[in-house]
Motif scaffolding. Sequence first.
Motif, PDB file in Angstrom:
ATOM      1  N   GLN A   1      13.212  59.018  28.723  1.00 43.50           N
ATOM      2  CA  GLN A   1      12.886  57.934  29.657  1.00 43.50           C
ATOM      3  C   GLN A   1      14.156  57.205  30.081  1.00 43.50           C
ATOM      4  O   GLN A   1      14.375  56.949  31.263  1.00 43.50           O
ATOM      5  N   LYS A   2      15.007  56.911  29.113  1.00 41.99           N
ATOM      6  CA  LYS A   2      16.266  56.219  29.410  1.00 41.99           C
ATOM      7  C   LYS A   2      17.129  57.060  30.347  1.00 41.99           C
ATOM      8  O   LYS A   2      17.673  56.558  31.333  1.00 41.99           O
ATOM      9  N   LYS A   3      17.239  58.353  30.043  1.00 44.09           N
ATOM     10  CA  LYS A   3      18.047  59.270  30.859  1.00 44.09           C
ATOM     11  C   LYS A   3      17.481  59.371  32.271  1.00 44.09           C
ATOM     12  O   LYS A   3      18.212  59.286  33.256  1.00 44.09           O
ATOM     13  N   LEU A   4      16.175  59.561  32.389  1.00 45.73           N
ATOM     14  CA  LEU A   4      15.532  59.704  33.696  1.00 45.73           C
ATOM     15  C   LEU A   4      15.677  58.420  34.522  1.00 45.73           C
ATOM     16  O   LEU A   4      16.019  58.473  35.706  1.00 45.73           O
ATOM     17  N   LEU A   5      15.437  57.266  33.896  1.00 44.93           N
ATOM     18  CA  LEU A   5      15.572  56.002  34.628  1.00 44.93           C
ATOM     19  C   LEU A   5      17.015  55.785  35.079  1.00 44.93           C
ATOM     20  O   LEU A   5      17.263  55.289  36.178  1.00 44.93           O
ATOM     21  N   ALA A   6      17.974  56.177  34.261  1.00 44.25           N
ATOM     22  CA  ALA A   6      19.382  56.059  34.645  1.00 44.25           C
ATOM     23  C   ALA A   6      19.677  56.957  35.845  1.00 44.25           C
ATOM     24  O   ALA A   6      20.381  56.555  36.779  1.00 44.25           O
ATOM     25  N   GLU A   7      19.121  58.176  35.861  1.00 43.76           N
ATOM     26  CA  GLU A   7      19.330  59.088  36.983  1.00 43.76           C
ATOM     27  C   GLU A   7      18.685  58.540  38.254  1.00 43.76           C
ATOM     28  O   GLU A   7      19.270  58.603  39.341  1.00 43.76           O
ATOM     29  N   LEU A   8      17.486  57.992  38.125  1.00 39.88           N
ATOM     30  CA  LEU A   8      16.801  57.421  39.287  1.00 39.88           C
ATOM     31  C   LEU A   8      17.541  56.188  39.804  1.00 39.88           C
ATOM     32  O   LEU A   8      17.657  55.993  41.014  1.00 39.88           O
TER      33      LEU A   8
ATOM     34  N   GLU B   1      12.796  59.440  43.207  1.00 44.97           N
ATOM     35  CA  GLU B   1      12.684  60.886  43.324  1.00 44.97           C
ATOM     36  C   GLU B   1      13.659  61.539  42.352  1.00 44.97           C
ATOM     37  O   GLU B   1      14.812  61.134  42.252  1.00 44.97           O
ATOM     38  N   TRP B   2      13.171  62.579  41.669  1.00 42.92           N
ATOM     39  CA  TRP B   2      13.977  63.252  40.649  1.00 42.92           C
ATOM     40  C   TRP B   2      14.077  64.734  40.980  1.00 42.92           C
ATOM     41  O   TRP B   2      13.070  65.386  41.283  1.00 42.92           O
ATOM     42  N   ALA B   3      15.284  65.269  40.933  1.00 46.58           N
ATOM     43  CA  ALA B   3      15.494  66.698  41.165  1.00 46.58           C
ATOM     44  C   ALA B   3      15.528  67.407  39.821  1.00 46.58           C
ATOM     45  O   ALA B   3      16.404  67.148  38.999  1.00 46.58           O
ATOM     46  N   ASP B   4      14.583  68.293  39.605  1.00 46.87           N
ATOM     47  CA  ASP B   4      14.526  69.065  38.363  1.00 46.87           C
ATOM     48  C   ASP B   4      15.765  69.956  38.313  1.00 46.87           C
ATOM     49  O   ASP B   4      15.968  70.800  39.197  1.00 46.87           O
ATOM     50  N   PRO B   5      16.609  69.804  37.286  1.00 43.85           N
ATOM     51  CA  PRO B   5      17.854  70.577  37.239  1.00 43.85           C
ATOM     52  C   PRO B   5      17.630  72.082  37.060  1.00 43.85           C
ATOM     53  O   PRO B   5      18.482  72.876  37.426  1.00 43.85           O
ATOM     54  N   GLU B   6      16.477  72.475  36.542  1.00 43.39           N
ATOM     55  CA  GLU B   6      16.209  73.902  36.330  1.00 43.39           C
ATOM     56  C   GLU B   6      15.666  74.582  37.581  1.00 43.39           C
ATOM     57  O   GLU B   6      15.997  75.722  37.878  1.00 43.39           O
ATOM     58  N   THR B   7      14.806  73.875  38.323  1.00 45.89           N
ATOM     59  CA  THR B   7      14.151  74.497  39.477  1.00 45.89           C
ATOM     60  C   THR B   7      14.678  73.975  40.812  1.00 45.89           C
ATOM     61  O   THR B   7      14.475  74.612  41.839  1.00 45.89           O
ATOM     62  N   GLY B   8      15.304  72.806  40.793  1.00 42.61           N
ATOM     63  CA  GLY B   8      15.775  72.199  42.039  1.00 42.61           C
ATOM     64  C   GLY B   8      14.676  71.485  42.805  1.00 42.61           C
ATOM     65  O   GLY B   8      14.923  70.910  43.863  1.00 42.61           O
ATOM     66  N   VAL B   9      13.456  71.521  42.292  1.00 44.47           N
ATOM     67  CA  VAL B   9      12.332  70.863  42.964  1.00 44.47           C
ATOM     68  C   VAL B   9      12.499  69.348  42.847  1.00 44.47           C
ATOM     69  O   VAL B   9      12.807  68.832  41.770  1.00 44.47           O
ATOM     70  N   ILE B  10      12.285  68.677  43.976  1.00 47.79           N
ATOM     71  CA  ILE B  10      12.389  67.217  43.979  1.00 47.79           C
ATOM     72  C   ILE B  10      10.999  66.644  43.786  1.00 47.79           C
ATOM     73  O   ILE B  10      10.061  66.974  44.514  1.00 47.79           O
ATOM     74  N   HIS B  11      10.874  65.793  42.773  1.00 43.72           N
ATOM     75  CA  HIS B  11       9.593  65.174  42.429  1.00 43.72           C
ATOM     76  C   HIS B  11       9.634  63.685  42.741  1.00 43.72           C
ATOM     77  O   HIS B  11      10.618  63.013  42.414  1.00 43.72           O
ATOM     78  N   GLU B  12       8.572  63.185  43.311  1.00 39.07           N
ATOM     79  CA  GLU B  12       8.374  61.737  43.428  1.00 39.07           C
ATOM     80  C   GLU B  12       7.790  61.331  42.074  1.00 39.07           C
ATOM     81  O   GLU B  12       6.730  61.817  41.680  1.00 39.07           O
ATOM     82  N   VAL B  13       8.495  60.489  41.323  1.00 39.07           N
ATOM     83  CA  VAL B  13       8.065  60.145  39.971  1.00 39.07           C
ATOM     84  C   VAL B  13       7.118  58.951  40.050  1.00 39.07           C
ATOM     85  O   VAL B  13       7.548  57.834  40.352  1.00 39.07           O
ATOM     86  N   PRO B  14       5.834  59.172  39.788  1.00 36.90           N
ATOM     87  CA  PRO B  14       4.881  58.062  39.858  1.00 36.90           C
ATOM     88  C   PRO B  14       5.074  57.092  38.689  1.00 36.90           C
ATOM     89  O   PRO B  14       5.547  57.474  37.619  1.00 36.90           O
ATOM     90  N   GLY B  15       4.737  55.862  38.939  1.00 39.66           N
ATOM     91  CA  GLY B  15       4.829  54.860  37.880  1.00 39.66           C
ATOM     92  C   GLY B  15       6.218  54.276  37.721  1.00 39.66           C
ATOM     93  O   GLY B  15       6.463  53.496  36.808  1.00 39.66           O
TER      94      GLY B  15
END
Length: 178
Positions: A102-109, A116-130
């Motif tokens: 959570q800390k890592k993801l929030l820092a990236e966002l 929006e988060w880009a999955d480093p494995e697939t490159g898919v961009i996700h809109e992160v709900p919540g």
Amino acid sequence: MSLKDTARTVAVLATLHDAIGDQLKTAKRELETGLRDAKAETGTQKIAVALAEGEDIGTATLVQPKPAAAVTDLEAFTAWVVAHCATEIERRFVTEVRPAFQKKLLAELTAAGTAEWADPETGVIHEVPGVTLQGRSAYTRLTVPDAGKAAIAAAWQAGTLTLPGITGPAEVETGAES
């Protein structure tokens, strides 16, 4: 130094510390208000700090942090992590996102400035709900380099240090316990 001298020193310093501490809090509030007003009126966010003699000893800056990502809907955020990053879920009696992830993801966002988060494995961009980016309160930062501190100490020792709004010894409250 005798025990009696040490006790007297502590009593004097504690009394002065309390009196100065209250005045410091008031002065900091006034500085922040003044810097906020200056920013609104002229865009000024940084001023030089000088002794009465005019020698610059530092700066006062109104710092406006960038918005930071924060989980605002834990249920939606957890459901998204379960669906897209299942290895980052710890299952116990409740489902919760691993704090490190959570800390890592929030820092990236926060760094990206979006939820929006880009999955480093697939490159898919996700809109992160919540998760939303929330503004953070501005604060004042005072910077006094060593040379400025030395100038303040020298002015204090020379008896030339004058501070508007600072009460004199006769105005220190009496009877206050520390």
